[in-house]
Design a protein around this motif. Structure first.
Motif, short mmCIF file in Angstrom:
data_model
loop_
_atom_site.label_atom_id
_atom_site.label_comp_id
_atom_site.label_asym_id
_atom_site.label_seq_id
_atom_site.Cartn_x
_atom_site.Cartn_y
_atom_site.Cartn_z
N PRO A 26 0.70 -1.38 -0.26
CA PRO A 26 0.11 0.18 -0.28
C PRO A 26 1.03 1.11 -0.07
N GLY A 27 1.79 1.17 0.35
CA GLY A 27 3.00 2.08 0.67
C GLY A 27 3.65 3.07 -1.13
N VAL A 28 3.41 2.16 -1.74
CA VAL A 28 4.06 2.12 -2.99
C VAL A 28 2.62 3.58 -3.89
N ALA A 29 1.22 2.98 -3.25
CA ALA A 29 0.58 4.48 -3.94
C ALA A 29 0.97 5.88 -3.85
N SER A 30 1.44 6.08 -2.49
CA SER A 30 1.61 6.84 -1.91
C SER A 30 3.14 8.19 -3.11
N LEU A 31 3.25 6.43 -4.16
CA LEU A 31 3.72 7.58 -5.03
C LEU A 31 3.81 7.61 -5.95
N LEU A 32 2.66 7.93 -6.52
CA LEU A 32 2.31 7.49 -8.16
C LEU A 32 0.44 8.95 -7.72
N VAL A 60 2.03 -5.71 -12.47
CA VAL A 60 2.99 -6.86 -12.44
C VAL A 60 2.04 -8.20 -11.49
N ALA A 61 2.16 -8.82 -11.28
CA ALA A 61 1.67 -9.85 -10.53
C ALA A 61 2.74 -10.74 -10.27
N GLU A 101 5.02 -12.28 -13.15
CA GLU A 101 5.23 -11.88 -14.60
C GLU A 101 4.68 -10.10 -14.72
N VAL A 102 4.95 -9.52 -16.16
CA VAL A 102 4.21 -8.14 -16.30
C VAL A 102 2.28 -8.29 -17.14
N VAL A 103 2.09 -7.76 -16.16
CA VAL A 103 0.13 -7.71 -16.51
C VAL A 103 0.34 -7.12 -17.89
N VAL A 142 -0.91 -7.83 -6.70
CA VAL A 142 -0.53 -7.06 -7.85
C VAL A 142 -0.07 -5.91 -7.58
N GLY A 143 1.02 -5.58 -7.97
CA GLY A 143 2.32 -4.09 -7.77
C GLY A 143 2.22 -3.07 -9.24
#
Length: 143
Positions: free
Chosen positions: A73-79, A88-89, A94-96, A138-139
Motif C-alpha cells: 500500500p505504501g507504493v500508492a503514495s508515490l503515484l 506486475v503480478a 509476470e508483467v500483466v 499486484v504491484g
C-alpha cells in the motif's frame, strides 16, 4: 482525490501574472483531479486538471478505468495522476500490463486494505488486470 469548489478560492492577481488557462470560477474544478500536486495559492489552470473529459485525452477513448489495491500500500503514495506504470503480478511473476496511466489515487479505506489506485488501460489489458488482481497480489513499476 476529486476536487470540489470548496477546495479552491478565487484570488485577485495582477492581470499580467494570471496564466491564460487559469480558471476563474471554483465550480470549474468540480469532480476534476489535479494532474500533480499543487502548492497553496497556486493558480489552477485547465491543463492541471484531469476530469472526465481530460481523462479521455490522457488515456484515450479506447481505454477503460480499472481500480485496484497494490500489494504494498505504501507504493500508492508515490503515484500521482498522469504517471505511467507497468502492472506486475506475483506467483507466478509476470508483467500483466504495460504503460497504464494513473487516473487517481484514493486514500480512503482501512489501513489493512490500503488505497485504491485507478488506472487507465487499453483494450483487453483492463480486463486482464482486473481479473489478475482478484486472484493474486499486484504491484506496479514506475516508468
Amino acid at each position: 482525490m476529486a476536487l470540489s469548489a470548496a477546495d479552491v478560492r478565487v484570488a485577485r492577481m495582477p492581470p499580467d501574472l494570471v496564466p491564460s488557462a487559469a480558471l476563474a470560477e471554483p465550480s470549474a474544478v468540480e469532480s476534476a483531479v489535479l494532474a500533480s500536486a499543487a502548492s497553496p495559492g497556486e493558480p489552477i489552470t485547465r491543463t492541471r486538471l484531469l476530469g472526465a473529459e481530460h481523462t479521455r485525452l490522457v488515456a484515450g477513448p479506447d481505454h477503460s478505468a480499472v481500480p485496484l489495491r497494490l500489494s504494498d500500500p505504501g507504493v500508492a503514495s508515490l503515484l500521482s495522476p498522469g504517471a505511467r506504470v507497468d502492472v506486475v503480478a506475483a506467483d507466478p511473476h509476470e508483467v500483466v500490463a504495460r504503460s497504464a496511466v494513473v487516473l487517481a489515487v484514493r486514500a480512503e479505506g482501512s489501513a489493512r486494505d490500503g488505497p485504491v489506485v485507478l488506472l487507465a488501460l487499453q483494450g483487453d489489458s483492463a480486463t486482464r488486470v482486473a481479473s489478475v488482481a482478484l486472484e493474486r497480489p499486484v504491484g506496479v513499476t514506475l516508468r
